[in-house]
Design an enzyme around this catalytic site. Structure first.
Site, PDB file in Angstrom:
ATOM      1  N   HIS A 191       0.925  -1.135  -0.156  1.00  0.00           N
ATOM      2  CA  HIS A 191       0.182  -0.050  -0.076  1.00  0.00           C
ATOM      3  C   HIS A 191       0.885   1.197  -0.013  1.00  0.00           C
ATOM      4  O   HIS A 191       0.291   2.264  -0.368  1.00  0.00           O
ATOM      5  CB  HIS A 191      -1.008  -0.020   1.339  1.00  0.00           C
ATOM      6  CG  HIS A 191      -2.086  -0.902   1.115  1.00  0.00           C
ATOM      7  ND1 HIS A 191      -3.416  -0.382   0.590  1.00  0.00           N
ATOM      8  CD2 HIS A 191      -2.333  -2.184   1.511  1.00  0.00           C
ATOM      9  CE1 HIS A 191      -4.061  -1.362   0.332  1.00  0.00           C
ATOM     10  NE2 HIS A 191      -3.549  -2.445   1.198  1.00  0.00           N
ATOM     11  N   GLU A 218      -6.651 -12.344   0.334  1.00  0.00           N
ATOM     12  CA  GLU A 218      -7.493 -11.334   0.871  1.00  0.00           C
ATOM     13  C   GLU A 218      -8.336 -11.122  -0.406  1.00  0.00           C
ATOM     14  O   GLU A 218      -7.909 -10.399  -1.324  1.00  0.00           O
ATOM     15  CB  GLU A 218      -7.024 -10.085   1.292  1.00  0.00           C
ATOM     16  CG  GLU A 218      -6.145 -10.246   2.445  1.00  0.00           C
ATOM     17  CD  GLU A 218      -5.284  -9.061   2.776  1.00  0.00           C
ATOM     18  OE1 GLU A 218      -4.781  -9.005   3.872  1.00  0.00           O
ATOM     19  OE2 GLU A 218      -4.973  -8.203   2.014  1.00  0.00           O
ATOM     20  N   HIS A 228      -8.343  -7.078  -1.737  1.00  0.00           N
ATOM     21  CA  HIS A 228      -6.973  -6.615  -2.068  1.00  0.00           C
ATOM     22  C   HIS A 228      -6.673  -6.824  -3.284  1.00  0.00           C
ATOM     23  O   HIS A 228      -6.738  -7.587  -3.973  1.00  0.00           O
ATOM     24  CB  HIS A 228      -5.935  -6.889  -1.210  1.00  0.00           C
ATOM     25  CG  HIS A 228      -4.520  -6.483  -1.209  1.00  0.00           C
ATOM     26  ND1 HIS A 228      -4.059  -5.596  -0.475  1.00  0.00           N
ATOM     27  CD2 HIS A 228      -3.831  -6.376  -2.369  1.00  0.00           C
ATOM     28  CE1 HIS A 228      -2.783  -5.187  -1.016  1.00  0.00           C
ATOM     29  NE2 HIS A 228      -2.585  -5.725  -2.150  1.00  0.00           N
TER      30      HIS A 228
END
Length: 204
Positions: free
Chosen positions: A114, A178, A181
């Site tokens: 991120h 995930e 994501h």
């Protein structure tokens, strides 16, 4: 305008001079619904990690996300976004709590996903902003959160497939652990930043 990544890395490093390069998702033509959990205590750390409920992205990521929004709008759907750019210092705080690279990137290895503004945590919502069932909540660190987890209702698996198909069609890569994501393809080429969310908001 397309950025030249090597020039950006050389000029900026981790400094706030790069802040104007990032895009506030609320400025997009079709902004996603915001649910910035890390600006609250309603997250796995139980602490407030961001001073403001804002999401910023690298311009390349923002353009790709707008394409996703346009695609979904034709189906009566849209995105809700939980997280985008994350300062490197916050990534370290998360890693120090959860030493599990499936769910929190180890910043000592790749400096985080991120931290480049190229990763997004998202889900699908209907026209009224209601989340479609995905089988788990955001930041559920169990096997049920894996995109290929099979023991789910068909409708839930269909929702996960739709999200992944639309995101990958517009330049994102799904993440194995995930369902929420996604990384912009080529994310490792982008520079890491450690600029605070509040600094980015002031730079608008």
């Amino acid at each position: 305008m397309k950025l030249r990544h090597a020039r950006w890395i050389a000029a900026c490093g981790l400094f706030a001079s790069c802040a104007p390069r990032l895009v506030d998702v609320e400025a997009l033509p079709r902004p996603p619904v915001l649910d910035v959990r890390y600006a609250t205590t309603d997250n796995f750390t139980r602490t407030k990690l961001y001073p403001l409920p804002k999401v910023f992205l690298h311009p390349d990521t923002a353009r790709a996300l707008e394409e996703v929004q346009s695609d979904l709008a034709s189906r009566g759907l849209g995105l809700k976004i939980f997280d985008g750019y994350r300062p490197l210092s916050v990534q370290w705080k998360m890693w120090n709590l959860i030493h599990d690279e499936r769910y929190v990137s180890n910043p000592a290895v790749n400096r985080g996903r991120h931290t480049r503004g190229t990763a997004v945590d998202v889900t699908l919502v209907d026209r009224r902003g209601r989340e479609l069932p995905m089988g788990t909540a955001f930041d559920d660190f169990t096997d049920r959160a894996h995109p290929d987890y099979a023991a789910l209702p068909e409708a839930v698996k269909g929702n996960r497939r739709l999200l992944a198909e639309v995101m990958t069609r517009h330049g994102f890569e799904a993440y194995a652990y995930e369902w929420w994501h996604f990384d912009l393809k080529g994310w490792k080429r982008y520079p890491v930043l450690d600029v605070g969310i509040d600094q980015l908001a002031v730079a608008r």
